[in-house]
Design a protein around this motif. Structure first.
Motif, mmCIF file in Angstrom:
data_model
loop_
_atom_site.group_PDB
_atom_site.id
_atom_site.type_symbol
_atom_site.label_atom_id
_atom_site.label_comp_id
_atom_site.label_asym_id
_atom_site.label_seq_id
_atom_site.Cartn_x
_atom_site.Cartn_y
_atom_site.Cartn_z
ATOM 1 N N MET A 197 5.450 4.568 7.136
ATOM 2 C CA MET A 197 4.033 4.034 6.515
ATOM 3 C C MET A 197 3.522 4.613 5.641
ATOM 4 N N ARG A 209 5.147 4.374 2.132
ATOM 5 C CA ARG A 209 4.956 3.075 1.514
ATOM 6 C C ARG A 209 3.438 3.261 0.833
ATOM 7 N N THR A 210 2.738 3.808 1.475
ATOM 8 C CA THR A 210 1.338 3.828 1.173
ATOM 9 C C THR A 210 1.023 4.418 -0.264
ATOM 10 N N CYS A 250 -1.625 4.082 -5.391
ATOM 11 C CA CYS A 250 -2.444 5.270 -5.011
ATOM 12 C C CYS A 250 -2.540 6.478 -5.749
ATOM 13 N N LYS A 300 -6.795 3.235 2.585
ATOM 14 C CA LYS A 300 -5.473 3.717 2.600
ATOM 15 C C LYS A 300 -5.294 4.917 3.599
ATOM 16 N N VAL A 332 -3.873 5.120 7.224
ATOM 17 C CA VAL A 332 -2.700 5.188 7.547
ATOM 18 C C VAL A 332 -2.250 6.516 8.128
#
Length: 435
Positions: A16, A19-20, A25, A140, A143
């Protein structure tokens, strides 16, 4: 069994995180997310990561040193010239001087590395807030909390509880080592969740409420006191945003009454846990009482905290003028006491003396007053009340002694530094960096 679950949850949370940070980002936020996730991942396997491994350093300590070193290379030097950081540099100098005067070199290095960790994390989040905004940054950042929050939920479902050291009551901390450090993880999660705007993520209110409930299950009373103002502001704002001006007065009155009833219900359900707080407040003179004169009953007040404070304060009062001014040095308590001070202010007085405690109080004053100048008055109110709650926690424990507490402190400080205000230096740096 639960160790295998930890590993599985850790791998899923890493996916996770990946992917973030590979999405929309910025690199500073990616660094902050990875740094926080790494700390929470390593701390989950404390039986492996806590014991010394190389040259007296544990895997956890090496991870913190690595993050601090990488952060110094990544964060632009201009960020460290912010005028708002000057009070922190005074504190760092007081710590270094105390260590030099007392020749507590290993302790000084240990403490300064922790504060360096704080500095680079706060700097990275500051740059992210200035680049992508508070809402996108914190959305974000959530996570990074996936692993500890999921593990705590699973520990409740599977009955994986830890007996609290003081009274044997159960604490659900997801298989982590101690409720003090773990409580700061959940406090940070609540703080971040509370600052995300409406309609940004699904089930925002439900997740916030779940987090508050999880903090209660941690069973660490000082952390519960810390989030009371955060929770109050969150729910009041939630109700207020849905009302017409003519409806606000009567409905908010009803909501206030409901909050008071809930508070008293919680107080009664946790009466034994909080009974000592009232006893301590009615006997404040015990703090300066010589420890040798404490009765057995007085030694047990607040899980022996008052007795511990008196030992530190008595040692300080009986020290010479030099040590009263500079302190006994960073981590010097380990050479004299079996337990740490369980109070940040008492600890700083003993370790860093009048100079160090004054420097820390200056930092606290700046962080309390700085939000008053923010354009967003709602954010200003949240920050002030949250920090006052955090300071209350520091009266009965030492969150800044743990990296988990410094993570919360860095998130809070980055928001104070990065939010829109009349601070021209911040705007100048932002233009220099193209954000």
């Amino acid at each position: 069994m639960f160790e295998a679950i930890k590993l599985l949850v850790g791998v899923v949370s890493l996916i996770m995180v990946y992917r973030t940070i590979t999405g929309n980002c910025n690199k500073y936020l990616a660094f902050a997310i990875c740094a926080i996730w790494l700390r929470y991942f390593l701390s989950a396997f404390h039986t492996i990561t806590y014991p010394p491994l190389v040259a007296g350093f544990s895997i956890n300590a090496l991870g913190s040193i690595g993050v601090a070193g990488l952060g110094l290379l990544l964060i632009p030097t201009a960020v460290f010239t912010l005028k708002k950081l000057f009070p922190f540099y005074i504190l760092f100098t007081a710590i270094a001087v105390s260590g030099f005067v007392n020749m507590q070199i290993p302790g000084t290095i240990n403490v300064l590395v922790k504060w360096c960790y704080f500095l680079v994390l706060a700097g990275a989040l500051f740059l992210s807030i200035r680049s992508q905004g508070q809402n996108e940054t914190f959305k974000k950042l959530l996570v990074a909390f996936t692993m500890p929050v999921v593990l705590q939920v699973l520990s409740v479902v599977l009955g994986q509880a830890k007996a609290t050291e003081a009274d044997g009551s159960a604490s659900y901390i997801g298989g982590y080592n101690h409720e003090a450090a773990f409580s700061m993880i959940i406090v940070s999660f609540i703080f971040v969740m509370g600052l995300i705007e409406r309609n940004t993520i699904r089930f925002r209110v439900s997740l916030f409420t779940l987090a508050v409930f999880l903090l209660v299950l941690v069973n660490y009373r000082t952390a519960i006191l810390t989030i009371l103002p955060i929770a109050a502001v969150f729910y009041f704002t939630l109700v207020e945003q849905r009302l017409k001006p003519s409806q606000k007065a009567p409905i908010l009155t009803v909501v206030t009454t409901l909050f008071i009833m809930v508070f008293f219900a919680l107080s009664l359900s946790m009466q034994e846990r909080f009974a000592d707080v009232g006893l301590m407040l009615s006997n404040l003179d015990l703090i300066v009482k010589a420890p040798m004169y404490f009765s057995d009953a007085e030694q047990d007040i607040m899980s022996a905290r008052v007795y511990i404070w008196s030992q530190y304060i008595n040692a300080f009062l009986n020290a010479d003028m030099v040590q009263q001014f500079f302190g006994f040095g960073p981590d010097s308590w380990k050479q004299r006491f079996a337990l740490y001070a369980h109070n940040t202010f008492v600890s700083y007085l003993y370790e860093y003396g009048i100079l160090g405690l004054s420097s820390f109080l200056l930092v606290c004053s700046i962080l309390t007053l700085q939000p008053l100048g923010l354009k967003d008055k709602k954010l200003s109110k949240i920050l002030i009340l949250s920090f006052l709650g955090f300071l209350t926690m520091n009266l009965a424990t030492m969150p800044l002694w743990n990296i988990e507490g410094l993570i919360f402190f860095s998130i809070f400080s980055s928001l104070v530094f990065g939010s829109q205000s009349a601070q021209l230096k911040v705007n100048h740096i932002s233009k220099q960096l193209g954000i």
